[in-house]
Motif scaffolding. Structure first.
Motif, mmCIF file in Angstrom:
data_model
loop_
_atom_site.group_PDB
_atom_site.id
_atom_site.type_symbol
_atom_site.label_atom_id
_atom_site.label_comp_id
_atom_site.label_asym_id
_atom_site.label_seq_id
_atom_site.Cartn_x
_atom_site.Cartn_y
_atom_site.Cartn_z
ATOM 1 N N MET A 1 44.384 -38.616 -90.651
ATOM 2 C CA MET A 1 42.980 -38.747 -90.958
ATOM 3 C C MET A 1 42.389 -39.966 -90.244
ATOM 4 N N LYS A 2 43.135 -41.061 -90.243
ATOM 5 C CA LYS A 2 42.620 -42.271 -89.592
ATOM 6 C C LYS A 2 42.408 -42.042 -88.096
ATOM 7 N N ALA A 3 43.310 -41.288 -87.476
ATOM 8 C CA ALA A 3 43.181 -41.014 -86.045
ATOM 9 C C ALA A 3 41.939 -40.176 -85.770
ATOM 10 N N LEU A 4 41.673 -39.198 -86.618
ATOM 11 C CA LEU A 4 40.486 -38.367 -86.418
ATOM 12 C C LEU A 4 39.201 -39.146 -86.684
ATOM 13 N N GLU A 5 39.233 -40.053 -87.668
ATOM 14 C CA GLU A 5 38.068 -40.909 -87.902
ATOM 15 C C GLU A 5 37.825 -41.824 -86.700
ATOM 16 N N LEU A 64 27.034 -32.973 -73.098
ATOM 17 C CA LEU A 64 28.488 -32.992 -73.238
ATOM 18 C C LEU A 64 28.921 -33.997 -74.303
ATOM 19 N N ASP A 65 28.257 -35.164 -74.348
ATOM 20 C CA ASP A 65 28.586 -36.160 -75.365
ATOM 21 C C ASP A 65 28.300 -35.630 -76.773
ATOM 22 N N ILE A 66 27.181 -34.945 -76.934
ATOM 23 C CA ILE A 66 26.841 -34.371 -78.243
ATOM 24 C C ILE A 66 27.868 -33.316 -78.628
ATOM 25 N N TYR A 67 28.274 -32.484 -77.675
ATOM 26 C CA TYR A 67 29.276 -31.446 -77.944
ATOM 27 C C TYR A 67 30.607 -32.076 -78.377
ATOM 28 N N LYS A 68 31.052 -33.105 -77.634
ATOM 29 C CA LYS A 68 32.315 -33.765 -77.974
ATOM 30 C C LYS A 68 32.240 -34.433 -79.349
ATOM 31 N N TYR A 69 31.094 -35.023 -79.663
ATOM 32 C CA TYR A 69 30.905 -35.681 -80.958
ATOM 33 C C TYR A 69 30.944 -34.651 -82.090
ATOM 34 N N ASP A 70 30.238 -33.538 -81.918
ATOM 35 C CA ASP A 70 30.236 -32.478 -82.937
ATOM 36 C C ASP A 70 31.633 -31.875 -83.100
ATOM 37 N N GLU A 71 32.352 -31.716 -81.994
ATOM 38 C CA GLU A 71 33.709 -31.171 -82.051
ATOM 39 C C GLU A 71 34.637 -32.112 -82.831
ATOM 40 N N ALA A 72 34.522 -33.414 -82.589
ATOM 41 C CA ALA A 72 35.357 -34.395 -83.295
ATOM 42 C C ALA A 72 35.030 -34.392 -84.791
ATOM 43 N N LYS A 73 33.729 -34.286 -85.129
ATOM 44 C CA LYS A 73 33.356 -34.226 -86.547
ATOM 45 C C LYS A 73 33.903 -32.965 -87.202
ATOM 46 N N ALA A 74 33.889 -31.836 -86.483
ATOM 47 C CA ALA A 74 34.424 -30.586 -87.027
ATOM 48 C C ALA A 74 35.934 -30.691 -87.250
ATOM 49 N N LEU A 76 37.553 -33.418 -87.940
ATOM 50 C CA LEU A 76 37.718 -34.286 -89.106
ATOM 51 C C LEU A 76 37.457 -33.507 -90.390
ATOM 52 N N ALA A 77 36.415 -32.677 -90.399
ATOM 53 C CA ALA A 77 36.109 -31.878 -91.590
ATOM 54 C C ALA A 77 37.220 -30.867 -91.870
ATOM 55 N N ALA A 78 37.756 -30.256 -90.819
ATOM 56 C CA ALA A 78 38.849 -29.286 -91.006
ATOM 57 C C ALA A 78 40.091 -29.978 -91.551
ATOM 58 N N ALA A 79 40.383 -31.170 -91.058
ATOM 59 C CA ALA A 79 41.551 -31.908 -91.557
ATOM 60 C C ALA A 79 41.352 -32.318 -93.014
ATOM 61 N N ALA A 80 40.129 -32.710 -93.368
ATOM 62 C CA ALA A 80 39.852 -33.079 -94.759
ATOM 63 C C ALA A 80 40.010 -31.862 -95.669
#
Length: 144
Positions: A1-5, A64-74, A76-80
């Protein structure tokens, strides 16, 4: 979780520019060479120079930055969500094992009661046989 955050924080940081600052100093003295002392002339033998450099780097590919940011948030949500499911599975396993322990404990209590009742039945059969009130078959049945 810390790595994804940390990954989400890294992707968020890509929205801001990278800033760099470099400073330098060059001092040289040559014996036997006259110091010109004129700021217009280049005297590389006797010099005292300061340098400063300020650099900015900013990627303009915001899509591309917005896409990468949204992907990282997704991610994190999936891991949670996966972590929540894992905790639910652990809770279910603990509840199942608790029920098994309670059932085994109740079974042992009932076994202890039946053991006491069996002892009483054997004692009653032996006493009845000794008193001549019951046949030996009663004792034989009690010991089976």
């Amino acid at each position: 979780m810390k790595a994804l955050e940390a990954k989400v924080a890294l992707r968020r940081a890509e929205f801001f520019p990278t800033i760099g600052l470099a400073l330098g100093w060059r001092y040289s003295v040559t014996p036997g060479r006259t110091d010109v002392g004129n700021w217009v002339l280049n005297d590389s033998y006797n010099s005292n120079n300061w340098y400063a450099l300020l650099a900015f780097k900013y990627d303009l590919d915001l899509a591309l930055d917005i896409y990468k940011y949204d992907e990282a948030k997704a991610e994190l949500a999936a891991a949670a969500a996966g972590q929540g499911e894992a905790l639910d599975a652990v809770r279910l396993e603990v509840a199942t094992i608790y029920q098994e322990v309670v059932s085994t404990r109740d079974g042992l209590r009932e076994l202890e009661k039946s053991k006491r009742l069996t002892r009483g039945w054997i004692a009653a059969a032996v006493q009845a046989n000794e008193a001549g009130l019951a046949p030996a078959k009663e004792i034989k049945d009690a010991l089976k």
